[in-house]
Design a protein around this motif. Structure first.
Motif, PDB file in Angstrom:
ATOM      1  N   PHE A   1       3.436  10.462  -2.137  1.00  0.00           N
ATOM      2  CA  PHE A   1       4.858  10.299  -1.813  1.00  0.00           C
ATOM      3  C   PHE A   1       5.606   9.499  -2.887  1.00  0.00           C
ATOM      4  CE2 PHE A   1       3.207  11.403   2.400  1.00  0.00           C
ATOM      5  CZ  PHE A   1       4.155  12.330   2.803  1.00  0.00           C
ATOM      6  N   VAL A   2       4.976   8.461  -3.376  1.00  0.00           N
ATOM      7  CA  VAL A   2       5.634   7.623  -4.398  1.00  0.00           C
ATOM      8  C   VAL A   2       5.923   8.463  -5.641  1.00  0.00           C
ATOM      9  CG1 VAL A   2       5.269   5.690  -5.997  1.00  0.00           C
ATOM     10  CG2 VAL A   2       4.666   5.453  -3.559  1.00  0.00           C
ATOM     11  N   LYS A   3       4.924   9.174  -6.071  1.00  0.00           N
ATOM     12  CA  LYS A   3       5.019   9.988  -7.293  1.00  0.00           C
ATOM     13  C   LYS A   3       6.112  11.050  -7.165  1.00  0.00           C
ATOM     14  CE  LYS A   3       1.755  12.930  -7.494  1.00  0.00           C
ATOM     15  NZ  LYS A   3       0.378  13.486  -7.471  1.00  0.00           N
TER      16      LYS A   3
ATOM     17  N   GLY B   1       0.818  -1.212   0.000  1.00  0.00           N
ATOM     18  CA  GLY B   1       0.000   0.000   0.000  1.00  0.00           C
ATOM     19  C   GLY B   1       0.851   1.260   0.000  1.00  0.00           C
ATOM     20  N   GLY B   2       2.100   1.128   0.431  1.00  0.00           N
ATOM     21  CA  GLY B   2       3.022   2.263   0.354  1.00  0.00           C
ATOM     22  C   GLY B   2       3.229   3.020   1.655  1.00  0.00           C
ATOM     23  N   GLY B   3       2.780   2.466   2.770  1.00  0.00           N
ATOM     24  CA  GLY B   3       2.919   3.169   4.045  1.00  0.00           C
ATOM     25  C   GLY B   3       4.372   3.353   4.461  1.00  0.00           C
ATOM     26  N   MET B   4       5.161   2.299   4.412  1.00  0.00           N
ATOM     27  CA  MET B   4       6.567   2.415   4.818  1.00  0.00           C
ATOM     28  C   MET B   4       7.351   3.265   3.838  1.00  0.00           C
ATOM     29  SD  MET B   4       9.297   2.119   6.479  1.00  0.00           S
ATOM     30  CE  MET B   4       8.968   1.129   7.937  1.00  0.00           C
ATOM     31  N   ILE B   5       7.116   3.051   2.549  1.00  0.00           N
ATOM     32  CA  ILE B   5       7.822   3.860   1.547  1.00  0.00           C
ATOM     33  C   ILE B   5       7.476   5.336   1.729  1.00  0.00           C
ATOM     34  CG2 ILE B   5       7.647   4.463  -0.916  1.00  0.00           C
ATOM     35  CD1 ILE B   5       9.761   2.398  -0.520  1.00  0.00           C
ATOM     36  N   SER B   6       6.212   5.639   1.993  1.00  0.00           N
ATOM     37  CA  SER B   6       5.811   7.048   2.153  1.00  0.00           C
ATOM     38  C   SER B   6       6.476   7.665   3.371  1.00  0.00           C
ATOM     39  CB  SER B   6       4.287   7.148   2.280  1.00  0.00           C
ATOM     40  OG  SER B   6       3.673   6.720   1.087  1.00  0.00           O
ATOM     41  N   GLY B   7       6.496   6.926   4.480  1.00  0.00           N
ATOM     42  CA  GLY B   7       7.155   7.421   5.679  1.00  0.00           C
ATOM     43  C   GLY B   7       8.638   7.648   5.427  1.00  0.00           C
ATOM     44  N   THR B   8       9.248   6.741   4.680  1.00  0.00           N
ATOM     45  CA  THR B   8      10.675   6.860   4.361  1.00  0.00           C
ATOM     46  C   THR B   8      10.915   8.111   3.522  1.00  0.00           C
ATOM     47  OG1 THR B   8      10.860   4.448   4.447  1.00  0.00           O
ATOM     48  CG2 THR B   8      12.626   5.626   3.318  1.00  0.00           C
ATOM     49  N   CYS B   9      10.069   8.337   2.538  1.00  0.00           N
ATOM     50  CA  CYS B   9      10.176   9.554   1.706  1.00  0.00           C
ATOM     51  C   CYS B   9      10.010  10.803   2.572  1.00  0.00           C
ATOM     52  CB  CYS B   9       9.092   9.555   0.631  1.00  0.00           C
ATOM     53  SG  CYS B   9       9.307   8.312  -0.656  1.00  0.00           S
ATOM     54  N   LEU B  10       8.992  10.791   3.399  1.00  0.00           N
ATOM     55  CA  LEU B  10       8.715  11.935   4.273  1.00  0.00           C
ATOM     56  C   LEU B  10       9.957  12.313   5.081  1.00  0.00           C
ATOM     57  CD1 LEU B  10       6.926  13.882   5.938  1.00  0.00           C
ATOM     58  CD2 LEU B  10       6.184  11.922   7.296  1.00  0.00           C
ATOM     59  N   THR B  11      10.594  11.306   5.671  1.00  0.00           N
ATOM     60  CA  THR B  11      11.739  11.558   6.539  1.00  0.00           C
ATOM     61  C   THR B  11      12.974  11.966   5.746  1.00  0.00           C
ATOM     62  OG1 THR B  11      10.913  10.092   8.238  1.00  0.00           O
ATOM     63  CG2 THR B  11      13.307  10.468   8.202  1.00  0.00           C
TER      64      THR B  11
END
Lengths: 319, 319
Positions: A248-250, A184-194
Motif C-alpha cells: 500500500f505504501v509503495k 508498521g503501516g497498518g493505519m496508512i495501508s487501511g487509509t490507502c485502501l479506503t
C-alpha cells in the motif's frame, strides 16, 4: 495467509465496518481555530484516542475477532505486541468472550501489562529479543491453537483500520489530504485502501519520526529497509513495514514527511493545549510534519488521524 | 439590572441558544466503560472544555455580547475576572468585532493575560484586592462606557449557561441527575433554569471543593455565606454565590456534595487517563464527589458538565 499475500479489497473494508460498528466508537472530529491559524490549513483531527481501549487498533482487532467462525473463535486469538495492539486485541476478545494470548517482553511497562490483563488477556513473557519472542510465540500458539492476529501485516487488520478513513470522509465536507503516522503501516495501508476507491483525489501522507525513518528510506529506495531497534519518543512507531503494508505504501502514499523528537513533543503539547485531548507522542507526528512543511499544507483541508491516547501521565515528555 | 433582580426565564434560555449557536460549539458527550464500572453509574461527560476558548463560559459571554443593540455594542463590554470569563468574553467580543476591557489583578498568571490579549481583550491591571478591583473597574467602565458583563450574577449569562443542559438532554436518552461544579453558581443556575422546565425529573447536584465550601454552608444555613479568600486546587471555584445564583441554588438544587483537594486530583487524573481529555481541576469535582458518595449515584444515569480545559500543562497537580 502467510504464504500467498492476500490484499484486502474495498469490499472487505465495507464488510469490516458493518462487522465492527457495534463494538467500536464512531469517534468525533476535533478542530481548533488556533491550530488552523498557526498552520494556515484547515485541520480535522479524528480522535481515535477516544476508542474505549484508547487506540484505532481496536478496529482491526475487532474485525479479526468478530470475523472468526465460532469454531475458530473457540480457540481464541494470539499475538505478540508490547503496545496498543495487545490491549485492543484483548479488549475485542473480551467482548466476544474468547481467550486472548499475548506474548510481551518482560521489560514492557507494567501499565501496559495491567491493561491487557484488565481486558482478560493472558500474558506470556519473553526476553526482549526477536528470537525469544518468536520462539515463545510459536510455543504459545501451538499450545492454544489461537488464531494469530498480526498487529498490522494482516488483511483483516488493514481492512479494519480502513474504516477510520471512511468515517473521516463522512464527517468532513471533502478533504485535500489525509495524514497519519507510520510505523508498521497498518493505519496508512487501511487509509490507502479506503481512499483509493472512496476518494482517490485525497492524497495520503505518512508522518514518521526522523529517528525511526525506515518507511521514509524504504519509500525512497523502492524496497523495504528495516532498522534494528530505532529509538524515538514516538514509541508506537518502532516496527518496520512488512510485505502487505509495503504494497500500500509503495502504490498509494504520496509523501512521507519526517520530524525530530523535539518537534514531535512540541506538536504534542500544542494539541494537548489547544484541542484539549490526551494523546500519545506517536499521534503528534502528523502535526509536527505539517508545522515543518507549511507550504505543502497551506490552504488545504487536511484530515489527521489521532491514533492513540495511551500515555504515562506521570512521565510527560515536556516535563 | 443592578437594583431589581431580573430572573431569567426558560424562554430567555431558548432565545440565548438561537442567538449563540453560530458562535459556540455543540460539544460532544464522552463516556468510559471503565469509569462506569468504577462508579456503578452511567456517566455522560459533556465536554465544554472543547469550546474554542476552553470553557462553558463562552455561552453566557456570547449571549451577553450578541444580545446587545448595535448602539450599546459599539461601546463594547467590560468585566473583572482573572479566569475563564475574561478570555471567553474577549473571545465573544472579538467575534462581534467590539472592544472588551478586562480588569485583572497584576498577579494573575501570565498565560491567562496572554489568552485575553490573543482574543483582543484590553487588560487594565489592579492590585489583588477587592477595593482596588472595584475602584479600577469603575474607572475603566466610566472611561469606556462598556456594558458590564458580570461573570455569573447576570441573567443573560445564566440564560447562556443554561443552553448547555439543554444540549445534554438532547444528546442523552434521559437522565436521573446532572452534576456540575459550583463556584459563583453560574453554570448550576443555568442548569436549574433549563431543567426546571425541560426535565424537572432530573435532579441538579452541585459539587464543591471542601476547601471552598461556601455554597454548601450557604445551602445548609439558608442564606449566602461568603468566604474571604478560600484556597483550593480547583481555582475556578473560589468566588461566592450572589443574589441571582443563590435564587436558583436555594430553589432548585437537590444536594451539594464536597470533595477534598486530594480527591479532586485523583478524579482529574482518572478522567485524563480514561476519557483522554484535558480538563481543569475544577471540572473534576463532580467525579470526585460521585466516587465519594457511590450510594447516591449507583444505577443512575448521570450527566456531568466538564466545565473547562484551561490548565498549565507544565504544572500538573499530580506531578
Amino acid at each position: 495467509m502467510k504464504d500467498a499475500m492476500v490484499i484486502p479489497t474495498y469490499q472487505d473494508m465495507l464488510d469490516a465496518h458493518e462487522r465492527i460498528k457495534p463494538h467500536i466508537r464512531r469517534t468525533p472530529i476535533r478542530t481548533s481555530d488556533y491550530l488552523n491559524d498557526l498552520t494556515g490549513a484547515q485541520l480535522f483531527f479524528k480522535c481515535e484516542n477516544f476508542q474505549e481501549p484508547g487506540a484505532f487498533k481496536v478496529r482491526g482487532a475487532s474485525n479479526a475477532v468478530f470475523g472468526l467462525s465460532d469454531e475458530l473463535a473457540a480457540k481464541g486469538v494470539a499475538t505478540h505486541s508490547s503496545g496498543n495492539h495487545a490491549s485492543c486485541l484483548s479488549y475485542a476478545a473480551m467482548l466476544r468472550g474468547i481467550p486472548c494470548n499475548v506474548v510481551m517482553p518482560r521489560t514492557a511497562p507494567q501499565a501496559k501489562k495491567d491493561t491487557v490483563r484488565r481486558y482478560g488477556g493472558v500474558i506470556t513473557e519473553c526476553e526482549p529479543s526477536t528470537s525469544s519472542r518468536e520462539e515463545t510465540f510459536a510455543r504459545v500458539q501451538a499450545a492454544t491453537g489461537g488464531d494469530f492476529v498480526h498487529p498490522y501485516n494482516d488483511p483483516r487488520v488493514i481492512a479494519g483500520q480502513g474504516t477510520c478513513a471512511r468515517e473521516v470522509m463522512e464527517q468532513t465536507d471533502g478533504l485535500d489530504m489525509m495524514v497519519a503516522p507510520i510505523g508498521g503501516g497498518g493505519m496508512i495501508s487501511g487509509t490507502c485502501l479506503t481512499l483509493a476507491t472512496l476518494a482517490p483525489e485525497v492524497k495520503v501522507i505518512a508522518a514518521e519520526p526522523e529517528q525511526a525513518d525506515d518507511a521514509y528510506r524504504s519509500f525512497m529506495a523502492g524496497h523495504i529497509i528495516a532498522d534494528d531497534a530505532p529509538k524515538t519518543i514516538a514509541d508506537g512507531l518502532l516496527v518496520p513495514l512488512k510485505d502487505l503494508t509495503w504494497h500500500f505504501v509503495k502504490n498509494h502514499v504520496s509523501e512521507i514527511y519526517t520530524a525530530s523528537d523535539a518537534e514531535i513533543v512540541d506538536a504534542m503539547k500544542l494539541i494537548w493545549k489547544h484541542l484539549r485531548i490526551v494523546m500519545e507522542p506517536s499521534s503528534a507526528v502528523p502535526l509536527a510534519t505539517i508545522l515543518k512543511n507549511p507550504e505543502a499544507f497551506a490552504g488545504k483541508r487536511v484530515g489527521i488521524i489521532v491514533t492513540g491516547g495511551n500515555v504515562d501521565l506521570d512521565k510527560l515528555p515536556w516535563i
